[in-house]
Design an enzyme around this catalytic site. Structure first.
Site, PDB file in Angstrom:
ATOM      1  N   ASP A 560      -8.386  -9.842  -0.827  1.00 40.72           N
ATOM      2  CA  ASP A 560      -7.117 -10.302  -0.332  1.00 40.72           C
ATOM      3  C   ASP A 560      -5.833  -9.308  -0.955  1.00 40.72           C
ATOM      4  O   ASP A 560      -6.230  -8.200  -1.453  1.00 40.72           O
ATOM      5  CB  ASP A 560      -6.808 -11.654  -1.017  1.00 40.72           C
ATOM      6  CG  ASP A 560      -7.170 -11.682  -2.305  1.00 40.72           C
ATOM      7  OD1 ASP A 560      -7.572 -10.663  -3.118  1.00 40.72           O
ATOM      8  OD2 ASP A 560      -7.305 -12.941  -2.875  1.00 40.72           O
ATOM      9  N   ASP A 561      -4.641  -9.570  -1.102  1.00 39.87           N
ATOM     10  CA  ASP A 561      -3.742  -8.811  -1.713  1.00 39.87           C
ATOM     11  C   ASP A 561      -3.636  -8.965  -3.197  1.00 39.87           C
ATOM     12  O   ASP A 561      -2.524  -9.051  -3.739  1.00 39.87           O
ATOM     13  CB  ASP A 561      -2.266  -8.982  -1.013  1.00 39.87           C
ATOM     14  CG  ASP A 561      -2.088  -8.357   0.607  1.00 39.87           C
ATOM     15  OD1 ASP A 561      -3.001  -7.544   0.721  1.00 39.87           O
ATOM     16  OD2 ASP A 561      -1.857  -9.303   1.313  1.00 39.87           O
TER      17      ASP A 561
END
Ligand code: WT7
Length: 690
Positions: A560-561
């Site tokens: 994910d980020d």
């Protein structure tokens, strides 16, 4: 023998569940060497280990997943419960399609984790055992507390907190460095049923204020200042600024209890607000050294700990009492093969989950002796850790790959000039450990003698999820090996289909385990959306993972980020929000890049307002903005001037392309034709080294 085992291993079918044919661990001398994939624990080690063979692990793991209620209640029965839990050991709904996500363990059981950490051990005769060795920043500055003394200190603080009106369920923010007062403060809150929220003392005033506004504490615990290596950090000044900010945002804190850390600065040099600020040493010693515990339900909250996610706002991870207690105690015991004679040092700060579960709760629930270190591991030089290891005869040393990599860059003589013969087990946490760092840790630090427990877990999981049991399995450098008891990892593909055998994909977990977090504070919907909706029916970790032909798990990093910088979790969105607060910044996009020591570094693409020229000064002030907004540990390593950002026609930033540009993999940019303006790519490349 060794070869036979390697051979039998490689012929095995995939999946941890199918390795039961593997014979007991080898035998004879330690066989670690650069060429071999498998590193076996020595006969001596396995012989004395709590779990000494793959078979024994398999049997225990099998029972733990087939009969979790029986498995965990047997363990829970070894702890003190004022009242036993109800008929159901656990209940859960982990499927959003069937209603709200709910996890409960030992519901109806009445206990107290501080009682189990301290009173229970004192009553069992460990009163005179050292609970904590404290090692100050400067060599020769140290202290220690026995279990009885620690209990007394905790009680005094508990009594004070009660006296100023802190009640069961109230939040208490703790912003302290690694002084003994930090674990004391955590335990004192737990004793009276208050919910502690420790904020890592490297966070900036703004981050601290944000957390205060979210959890609204009556009181904050801090100290005047701390020395880390050669630097002095004035924590009280940061707290003052945070309290100003939070009261502007409508949350005022009644009391700021401040420990006088005289080795860093003086009272005279500390700004003071009468009526709010109180010196710890002026009040706490006057309180009685015993304090009744507040008995709480197993599902009553124990603590909140904020962590980063893929959006800007940090998430308040909430852990409850009973399940967390049983889980941290058990994982500590087995993953480090704990023996009552061990002296244990975890280099993590209590401001992170590692310090919660494996400096304070897990070890103390086992009556262990722990080391608490105030300073920096390379101060006064790269030998400091091994100096501390020899001084306290440390047998279990638990640290992060980033520290291993930074020490490894220095001469080995900083290690070898110390004996280190007390070491028995090493541990690693925070990010994947690359095989070369693993080997250096194993061969140089551990003299090829000490197994390494590479523990994979998260703030959310409360305790270890995938970890070696050091006497059970041969190790593979860089693999966290197999799931802990009660844990059922699954690897899924993009569509959420479980993949069997040798594979790679997204790491999820099936079923609940006692240490799982129960919600995000004040935002159960975000809890469900982030963790349980991406792959219905499973908890989604946010990590990528592969499983090899022998069933070993290999973590490959966040999908994910979220960036993992020196084991610290930082959301790209948080750094971006900080950058765009700069008056000359129009837009920012942040990606992670490989970093030799930190694992990942922060790489920021910044678009300036029309007409603002690039300058070194501006670069510095952008970095400063992030330091002030989040903390020094989140400072970008690189600022890349960006006349524009690669966006799709619908305005979505294509980070895939930015990652390639950041890592200079320019041949691998892929298809850029879907960009609204493909020419920005060339402009970015042209500015790569400006
Ligand atoms: C993330 C969780 C949990 C302790 C400290 C960090 C990464 C953690 C490992 C490991 C590979 C690891 C993951 C995870 N991570 N330990 N042994 N091998 N990756 O806690 O801040 O909640 O971060 O750290 O990416 O998701 P955290």
């Amino acid at each position: 023998n060794y070869l036979r085992h390697v051979e039998s291993m490689s012929q095995l079918p995939s999946g941890a569940g199918k390795i039961s044919q593997l014979n007991a661990v080898v035998l004879g001398e330690s066989l670690a060497s650069e060429e071999n994939d498998l590193i076996f624990p020595s006969k001596e080690f396995s012989g004395q280990a709590l779990v000494s063979s793959p078979q024994q692990y398999m049997e225990m793991h099998k029972r733990s997943v087939e009969d979790p209620a029986g498995f965990w209640s047997d363990i829970a029965s070894e702890f003190y419960w004022k009242q036993k839990w109800g008929d159901q050991v656990f209940s859960e709904n982990l499927d959003v399609r069937k209603g709200p996500i709910r996890i409960e363990w030992f519901k109806g059981g009445i206990t107290n984790i501080c009682y189990n950490c301290l009173d229970k051990n004192v009553e069992a005769g460990l009163g005179d055992k050292i609970a904590m060795y404290w090692e100050g920043n400067e060599i020769g500055v140290d202290a220690s507390l026995t279990y009885s003394e620690l209990l007394q200190r905790v009680c005094q603080l508990s009594n004070y907190l009660k006296d100023i009106g802190v009640k069961k369920g109230d939040a208490v923010v703790i912003y302290l460095p690694m002084l003994m007062e930090l674990p004391i403060a955590m335990l004192a809150c737990a004793r009276i049923g208050a919910v502690h929220s420790v904020v890592f003392a490297g966070f900036s005033a703004d981050s601290l204020a944000q957390r205060i506004v979210d959890c609204k504490p009556k009181v904050i615990l801090t100290c005047n200042a701390v020395k880390r290596g050669p630097k002095t950090i004035n924590l009280k000044a940061i707290v003052d600024a945070a309290l100003d900010q939070s009261s502007k945002d409508g949350v005022s804190v009644d009391v700021c209890l401040t420990y006088e850390n005289s080795s860093a600065t003086t009272r005279e040099n500390t700004k003071w607000q009468n009526g709010r600020d109180v010196w710890w040493q002026d009040v706490i010693p006057k309180y009685p050294t015993s304090c009744e515990v507040e008995w709480v339900d197993a599902e009553d909250p124990l603590f909140l700990l904020y962590t980063s996610g893929s959006t800007g706002k940090p998430k308040g991870v909430l852990h409850t009492t009973g399940g967390y207690m049983i889980y941290t105690a058990t994982t500590f015991k087995y993953a480090f093969d704990y023996k009552p004679t061990d002296v244990y040092w975890c280099t993590a700060d209590c401001g992170w989950i590692t310090g919660h579960s494996y400096v304070t709760y897990g070890p103390m629930l086992n009556g262990a002796t722990v080391v608490v270190f105030e300073g920096a591991p390379n101060y006064p030089d790269s030998g400091r850790c091994w100096d501390i290891v020899d001084k306290h005869k440390i047998s279990i040393f638990y640290t992060a790959p980033t520290l291993v990599r930074s020490l490894m860059r220095d001469d080995d003589k900083f290690v070898t000039r110390y004996s280190r013969k007390s070491l028995r087990v090493l541990g690693s946490v925070g990010e994947p450990i690359n095989p070369s760092a693993w080997r250096w840790f194993f061969n140089v630090v551990g003299d090829s003698r000490c197994p390494i427990s590479d523990t994979w877990w998260q703030t959310e999981t409360g305790g270890f999820m995938i970890t070696p049991l050091p006497g059970a399995w041969p190790q593979k450098p860089g693999s966290a090996t197999f799931p802990f008891f009660g844990v059922q990892p699954v690897i899924v593909d993009e569509k959420g289909n479980e993949i069997e055998g040798e594979c790679g994909g997204y790491l999820c977990v099936k079923g609940s385990w006692p240490g799982a977090f129960r919600t995000l504070f004040g935002d159960h919907e975000r809890y469900e959306t982030t963790y349980f909706k991406p792959f219905a029916g499973y908890y989604f970790s946010g990590d990528g993972c592969s499983r090899d032909k022998d069933g070993y798990y290999w973590l490959t990093g966040r999908v994910d980020d979220v960036i993992n910088v020196s084991g610290h979790r930082i959301g790209t969105a948080e750094v971006e929000s900080a950058l765009v607060l700069h008056p000359q910044c129009a837009e920012a996009a942040v990606v992670g890049i490989d970093h030799e020591v930190k694992g990942q570094g922060i790489y920021a693409f910044v678009t300036l307002l029309e007409g603002v020229p690039y300058s070194e000064e501006l670069r510095k002030s952008l970095v400063l903005m992030v330091r002030n907004q989040i903390g020094a540990f989140a400072a970008p390593d690189r600022i890349h001037w960006a006349p524009g950002l690669p966006k799709t026609r619908s305005g979505k930033i294509m980070r895939r392309i930015l990652r390639k540009i950041a890592s200079r993999q320019l041949e691998e940019l892929g298809d850029i034709s879907t960009l609204a303006d493909p020419s920005v790519v060339d402009q970015l490349i042209a500015l790569a080294d400006v």
